[in-house]
Scaffold this motif. Sequence first.
Motif, mmCIF file in Angstrom:
data_model
loop_
_atom_site.group_PDB
_atom_site.id
_atom_site.type_symbol
_atom_site.label_atom_id
_atom_site.label_comp_id
_atom_site.label_asym_id
_atom_site.label_seq_id
_atom_site.Cartn_x
_atom_site.Cartn_y
_atom_site.Cartn_z
ATOM 1 N N PHE B 314 0.836 -1.192 0.000
ATOM 2 C CA PHE B 314 0.000 0.000 0.000
ATOM 3 C C PHE B 314 0.876 1.249 0.000
ATOM 4 N N TYR B 315 1.870 1.233 0.859
ATOM 5 C CA TYR B 315 2.795 2.363 0.949
ATOM 6 C C TYR B 315 3.518 2.579 -0.372
ATOM 7 N N LEU B 316 3.939 1.474 -0.968
ATOM 8 C CA LEU B 316 4.684 1.577 -2.219
ATOM 9 C C LEU B 316 3.802 2.105 -3.352
ATOM 10 N N SER B 317 2.548 1.685 -3.331
ATOM 11 C CA SER B 317 1.688 2.089 -4.433
ATOM 12 C C SER B 317 1.473 3.602 -4.406
ATOM 13 N N LYS B 318 1.611 4.160 -3.200
ATOM 14 C CA LYS B 318 1.481 5.606 -3.143
ATOM 15 C C LYS B 318 2.740 6.267 -3.667
ATOM 16 N N LYS B 319 3.882 5.601 -3.476
ATOM 17 C CA LYS B 319 5.137 6.249 -3.820
ATOM 18 C C LYS B 319 5.472 6.144 -5.303
ATOM 19 N N THR B 320 4.957 5.105 -5.925
ATOM 20 C CA THR B 320 5.355 4.932 -7.302
ATOM 21 C C THR B 320 4.155 4.719 -8.203
ATOM 22 N N GLY B 321 4.252 5.225 -9.360
ATOM 23 C CA GLY B 321 3.200 4.874 -10.296
ATOM 24 C C GLY B 321 3.741 3.769 -11.160
ATOM 25 N N TRP B 322 2.938 3.157 -11.885
ATOM 26 C CA TRP B 322 3.464 2.157 -12.810
ATOM 27 C C TRP B 322 3.532 2.845 -14.165
#
Lengths: 431, 322
Positions: B314-322
Motif C-alpha cells: 500500500f505504501y509503495l503504491s502511493k510512492k510509485t506509479g506504474w
Amino acid sequence: MSNRRGKTQIIYVALILAILSISLSGYMLYKTSSELTRTYNKLTDLSNKLDSLNKTQDYQKILKSIEKINSSLNNVASADDLINIAEQVNLLKASLNESQTNLLNQLNKLEEKIKKLEERILFPVTITDGSGDKIIIQSKPTRIVSLAPSVTEILYYVNATDRLVGVDSYSNYPEWIADARANGTLVDVGGFFNPSVEAILSANPDLVIGVNGVTAHQQVKQLLKAYGIPVILLPQKSLMDIKESLLIVGSATGNIDEAVKAAISFESSLARIKYAGYATTPKVAIIVWLNPIWIAGNSTFQSEAIFWAGGVNVFENYTGWTTISPEELVQAAPDIIVGVGVNSTSIVEFLTQQLGDAAQQIPAIANNRVFCIGYPYSDMLSRPSPRIIDGIVALQLVIHPEIYGYNYTTLPACINSTSFPTLPSIPLASP
Amino acid sequence: MNKYIPIIIVLLLAAFMVSLLTGPYKNISISDIINYFFKGSQAGKPGIIQYRLIRTTAAMVLGAGLAASGLTMQYALRNPLAEPFLLGVSSGAALGVVLVLVLINNANPLVIYSVAMIFGIITFFVVIGIGARSGGTPTSIIVAGVSVSYAITGIIIILITKYINKINVTFMWLFGTVAYTLRETLLYSIILLIIGLIPLFVMAKRIYTLILGDDVSESMGVDVNTTRYASLILSAIISSAMVALAGPVGFIGLAAPWLARLMAGNEFKQTLVLAILVGILLTLLSDIAVRIASPSQELPLTAFTALFGGPLLFYLSKKTGW
C-alpha cells in the motif's frame, strides 16, 4: 549321768547327721542342677548346632541356586527365558531373611546382569510401524519425544513415561505431563499438525513417536533421518490398532512385559464392556463439531466404540470423520445423538434453528435423547489409547443407562467430571 | 551498480545471522555458529544449527525465486499486479498435492515435491494455451490464469472438505512453510532456480522492452511473442519449484519487485538483481518473525509475508506509479 551324756551325744550325732545330710542333699542338688544346666547347655548347644547346620544347608542351597542361575544366564535364548530367570531371582530374594545380606547382594548383582542382558537381547530390534516402514532401533532408547496425546498415553501404559524428554503441546495425561511441560522439564515440541523440528532436536531424543496418517509427522520422520533419529508412526484407525500400538511401543522401548500386560488388560476390559449382550441396539450418531456438523463415520475408533457400547452407528456408510448437512441427520433418524466435546443444548439449538419443525422428525430430538460427553471423558473417547475404555463406558452410559441404574430422563445431560467424577463400574454380566 | 545494493547486502548478512540465532532453543551463540562452520555437524547444538541453516537457505531461495518470478511476470504481462502464482502455478501445484494425499497413504515428501512441480507447470501450460487461443494478449492470458486458478481452487476446497482425515495438512502447506524442508528438495529447488535465472539474465534486454508496449518492442526488432512466452515459461519453472519447496507463499512476489523498481527504475537486469536481494531479505524477515511469534507450534509463512507485505504494498503504491 550317762543318760544325759547319752542324750547329748545322740543330739550331736543327729545334728551332725542332719548337717551331713543337708550338705549331701545340697551337694547332690548342686550337682544335679549343674548337671541340669550342663544338660540344658548341651541341649541348647545341640539345637544351635542343628540350627546352624540347617542354616548352612539353606545357605548352601541358595548359593547353589545362584550359581545355577548365573550359568543359565550364559545360555539365554529368548526374552521369555529372561523373564523366567527374573522370576526365580525374585522368589529367592523373597525367601531370604534380613541376616543374609551377602546373599542379597549376590542376588542384586544377578538382577543387574539380567537387566543388561535384557537390553542386549531386546536390541537392536526392527519395528514395523503403522505406515509399514521397518525401523531399526539400535539400543534401548532413553530420551523419547512424543508428538501426540495418544502417544503419550500409550507410553504411560507401557511404563516408559520416565524416559520422556519432550511432548506435544496438548498431551495432558498423566496430569504431571502438563506441569512438566509448563515448567520446562519436558520440551514443548508443538502442535499435532505443526510440530517444531527445532524443538524436537533441542530435546536431543534417541526416539521420536508420532501418529500415522499425519503429514507433518511423516515430514518430521523424513527430516530426522538426516540426524539419525528414528521416528515411529503408530497406527490409529481402529480399536485393535491401540493394542498394536502398545506392542510396538513396548518393543521399541524394551518394556515388552508391561506392553503385553497392558494389551491383555485392554482386550479383556473391552470384552467385559460388551456385557451380556444388549436387549436393544439403538441407532446412535456421534457429533464432534457443529457448523458444519462433523460426524463419526466408519473406519473410526469412535464408530467401533458405538458398537462396543451397544449401539449401531447411524452413519455407518460414511467414511471417516466427515461433514453432513442437517437434512442428512433427519434422513438418518438417530435414536440417540451424542456430542463428544460438544454441548447437547448447543446441538438441539443448532438443529432446531437449521431445520425448524423438521427437527422433531429426528427421534433423538423428539424423545429428548441428546446427550453430551465432556471433559475428561471426551478426551478419552477422542484418543486411540487404552483410556478409550473409559470413554466407551461413558458412551455405554448414554446408550444403555439401564445397565447402570439410570434411564434417559434421570441420566444427566452431560457426562463429564461434574456429573460423574468417577464412572460407575462395569457390572458383571448376568449369568 | 545501484547505490542501494550495499545497504541491502549488509541487511541481508545481518538477517542471515539473526535467522541462525533465532529459534525455540535458546543456547545458540555466535561462537557456536562459527564453530559449526569450521568443525562441521554432529548431534546436539550443531544439529540445531544445521536445521536452522537449511531452513534459512530455503527461505533465501524462496525469496529469490518468488521475487524473480514475480518481476518477470510483471514485465511479460505488463501488469503491476502480476505475481508468481497468477497463471495457475500455485493452485495447480496445490491440486497435485491434495490428490497425492488423497490417493496415496504416507506419500514420500519427494513424491509430493515432484507432483507439485509437474502439476504447477502443466496448469501453467493449460493457462497459456487458453490465453493464446483467446488472443494471446497479456490481458487474455491473465484472464485465463485467474479463471483457471479459481476453478481449481473450487475443486481443492471440495477435496479437502471431503477427505479432511487424509489431508490433515490443513493450513500448513497451503499457506507455505520452510519448517519441514528436506535437503533434497532444497537442492532441487536451487538447481531449478539457477536454470530459470540464467536465461532471464541473458534475455534481460528483450524483456525490458516488453513494458514499452508490443508495437514499440516490435519496432525495436524484438520478437514479442517469443520473448513473452519464453519469459513466462522461465517464470513458471521458477515459481513451480518454489511452490513445491514451501507451498504457496504470497506477497513476496508482489512486494519485492515493487520495492526493486522503486530503487532501481525500470531497467530489467538491475531491477532483477535488486528484486532478488529484496525478496531474500523479506522472506528471511518473515521466517524469523514466524519463529519469534510461535516458537513451538509452527505457523505458515504467509501469515507474516501478508502482514508485512500488505501495508508495504500500500505504501509503495502511493510512492510509485506504474
